[in-house]
Design a protein around this motif. Structure first.
Motif, mmCIF file in Angstrom:
data_model
loop_
_atom_site.group_PDB
_atom_site.id
_atom_site.type_symbol
_atom_site.label_atom_id
_atom_site.label_comp_id
_atom_site.label_asym_id
_atom_site.label_seq_id
_atom_site.Cartn_x
_atom_site.Cartn_y
_atom_site.Cartn_z
ATOM 1 N N GLY A 133 47.497 40.141 32.423
ATOM 2 C CA GLY A 133 47.011 38.618 31.999
ATOM 3 C C GLY A 133 45.718 38.371 32.751
ATOM 4 O O GLY A 133 45.375 37.271 33.016
ATOM 5 N N THR A 134 45.043 39.288 33.485
ATOM 6 C CA THR A 134 43.858 38.971 34.274
ATOM 7 C C THR A 134 42.658 38.685 33.531
ATOM 8 O O THR A 134 42.448 39.439 32.582
ATOM 9 C CB THR A 134 43.559 40.039 35.492
ATOM 10 N N PHE A 135 41.750 37.609 33.654
ATOM 11 C CA PHE A 135 40.743 37.389 33.168
ATOM 12 C C PHE A 135 39.432 38.153 34.034
ATOM 13 O O PHE A 135 39.323 37.558 35.162
ATOM 14 C CB PHE A 135 40.361 35.796 33.132
ATOM 15 N N LYS A 136 38.989 39.014 33.449
ATOM 16 C CA LYS A 136 37.825 39.761 34.303
ATOM 17 C C LYS A 136 36.438 39.588 33.707
ATOM 18 O O LYS A 136 35.449 39.933 34.367
ATOM 19 C CB LYS A 136 38.332 41.402 34.264
ATOM 20 N N SER A 137 36.327 39.399 32.512
ATOM 21 C CA SER A 137 35.184 39.467 31.588
ATOM 22 C C SER A 137 34.350 37.741 31.612
ATOM 23 O O SER A 137 34.707 37.011 30.862
ATOM 24 C CB SER A 137 35.145 39.687 29.981
ATOM 25 N N TRP A 138 33.489 37.847 32.882
ATOM 26 C CA TRP A 138 33.071 36.668 33.130
ATOM 27 C C TRP A 138 31.206 36.752 33.299
ATOM 28 O O TRP A 138 30.752 37.830 33.513
ATOM 29 C CB TRP A 138 33.366 36.062 34.397
ATOM 30 N N GLU A 139 30.670 35.964 33.004
ATOM 31 C CA GLU A 139 29.096 36.007 32.908
ATOM 32 C C GLU A 139 28.761 34.658 33.681
ATOM 33 O O GLU A 139 29.138 33.522 33.342
ATOM 34 C CB GLU A 139 28.355 36.097 31.711
ATOM 35 N N VAL A 140 28.009 34.660 34.752
ATOM 36 C CA VAL A 140 27.379 33.739 35.507
ATOM 37 C C VAL A 140 26.397 33.061 34.825
ATOM 38 O O VAL A 140 25.286 33.333 34.259
ATOM 39 C CB VAL A 140 26.745 34.008 36.841
#
Length: 397
Positions: free
Chosen positions: A284-291
């Motif tokens: 359940g980890t959120f990994k897809s991020w953009e700054v």
């Protein structure tokens, strides 16, 4: 003639010697035969004598036993004779006393005489009739339990028994994870239109009802023609982010401006650009991020966590938009793997798909602390478009 006589004499002597030897052998053979005959006749006689002596010994023993029995019988008869004489004397004494007429008073009673000898045992009586069979006796006490014997060999398996009754129904287990949405089936044929009914009288206008849940997403349409090259939309400005942050700050901190803060604002990056959706992994980890906005003091790691460079008080906010048909959804903000804030929601209808989930809070962080988002339920689908799912940290001065 004078020379031939000695030879004849010598011959006669030899002949006589041989004759004498043969006669001696004949006598010896006769003697041996006579001795054998004599011995053969003496052996049965000896056995007969031995047998006769044994019989005489037995007869002597039997004779002695008979004499002893006769002596016992004579003693018994002598005792019987003595007893009979005593009885006769007693009877004659009584008769004499009865015939004698004496006017004298009777004398005193004499002392009792000594006890006589015990009489001989009489003959055994006849055997009586057999009595009735007695009743059954009581059961005796159980004996001690014997020692356990050696284990015997395993026998052949017996026939299968009759199935027993069904046991009670067990408790209902917990709800499992929702499965992956299957592909939509083909649309059925449109039915025939029914007959038009008679129009009814118009009713009074009702009050506006509550807005229903959004309907399910329709099927994907055909790909359109390729358009002209456009310009990618600009990222949210610092003022726009400031308005979002100020709206989420506590009432006593709304006077602080972004110019006085160290800020990092992250937006989601969807796996499917067309739908804007992403699927979480088993953790359940959120990994897809953009700054989207970044100032000094923060670093985005490959595992989706953000580290802070200095100690201080930080405001942390999150917003996640889930998109699936599960009954429950939720996400938590973790600091160094420990839950800091959490949001959980449920869908009111089986047709509802969107599930918004947001949380925020102020925490004291130290340099090197990690902040990240984890879904409460794994393998859920999330709308990862920048305006739907985002995450940020602000250092308060």
């Amino acid at each position: 003639m004078a020379k031939s006589r000695p030879a004849s004499i010598q011959h006669d002597r030899n002949t006589y010697g041989e004759k004498s030897r043969s006669e001696g052998l004949s006598y010896l053979v006769c003697f041996l035969l006579v001795l054998c005959v004599t011995l053969s006749s003496l052996v049965p006689l000896a056995f007969y004598k031995i047998y006769h002596l044994e019989r005489m010994m037995v007869s002597k023993t039997e004779l002695q036993t008979i004499l002893e029995q006769h002596e016992k019988t004579d003693n018994i008869e002598q005792e019987d004779t003595n007893i009979s004489l005593m009885e006769v004397n007693i009877k004659s004494h009584r008769v004499a006393r009865a015939n004698q007429r004496c006017t004298c008073p009777p004398g005193p009673k004499g002392d009792p005489g000594p006890r006589g000898e015990r009489g001989r045992k009489g003959p055994d009586g006849r055997k009586g009739k057999e009595g009735d069979m007695g009743g059954k006796g009581e059961r005796g006490t159980d004996g001690l339990k014997g020692e356990l014997g050696d284990k015997g060999q395993m026998g052949l398996p017996g026939p299968r028994g009759i199935s027993g009754p069904m046991g009670p129904k067990g408790e209902i287990g917990g709800r499992g994870y929702d499965g992956i949405n299957g592909t939509k089936g083909s649309e059925g044929l449109k039915g025939d239109m029914g007959a038009t009914g008679t129009p009814g009288s118009p009713g009074e206008a009702g009050s506006d009802g509550q807005t229903g849940p959004p309907g399910p997403r329709g099927p994907r349409g055909h790909q359109g023609l390729k358009g002209e090259a456009g310009v990618s939309p600009p990222l949210p400005s610092l003022e726009q982010i400031e308005s979002i942050i100020i709206a989420r700050l506590p009432s006593n901190l709304t006077h602080i401006g972004t110019s006085m803060m160290d800020v990092i604002h992250l937006v989601g990056v969807p796996e499917n650009e067309a739908s804007g959706l992403s699927r979480l992994d088993v953790h359940g980890t959120f990994k897809s991020w953009e700054v989207s906005v970044l100032s000094v003091g923060f670093q985005l790691l490959e595992d989706g966590n953000v580290t802070v460079a200095t100690d201080g008080k930080y405001f942390i906010y999150t917003n996640v938009l889930f998109y699936d048909t599960s009954s429950y959804y939720g996400a938590s903000t973790n600091i160094n793997g420990q839950t800091f804030t959490q949001c959980v929601g449920s869908r009111s209808s089986v047709h509802a798909r969107f599930g918004p989930c947001s949380s925020s809070g102020v925490a004291n962080l130290k340099a090197g602390d990690k902040v990240g988002i984890v879904g409460s339920f794994p393998l859920r689908t999330v709308d990862m478009r920048p305006e739907a799912t985002y995450f940020g940290i602000i250092k308060l001065q």
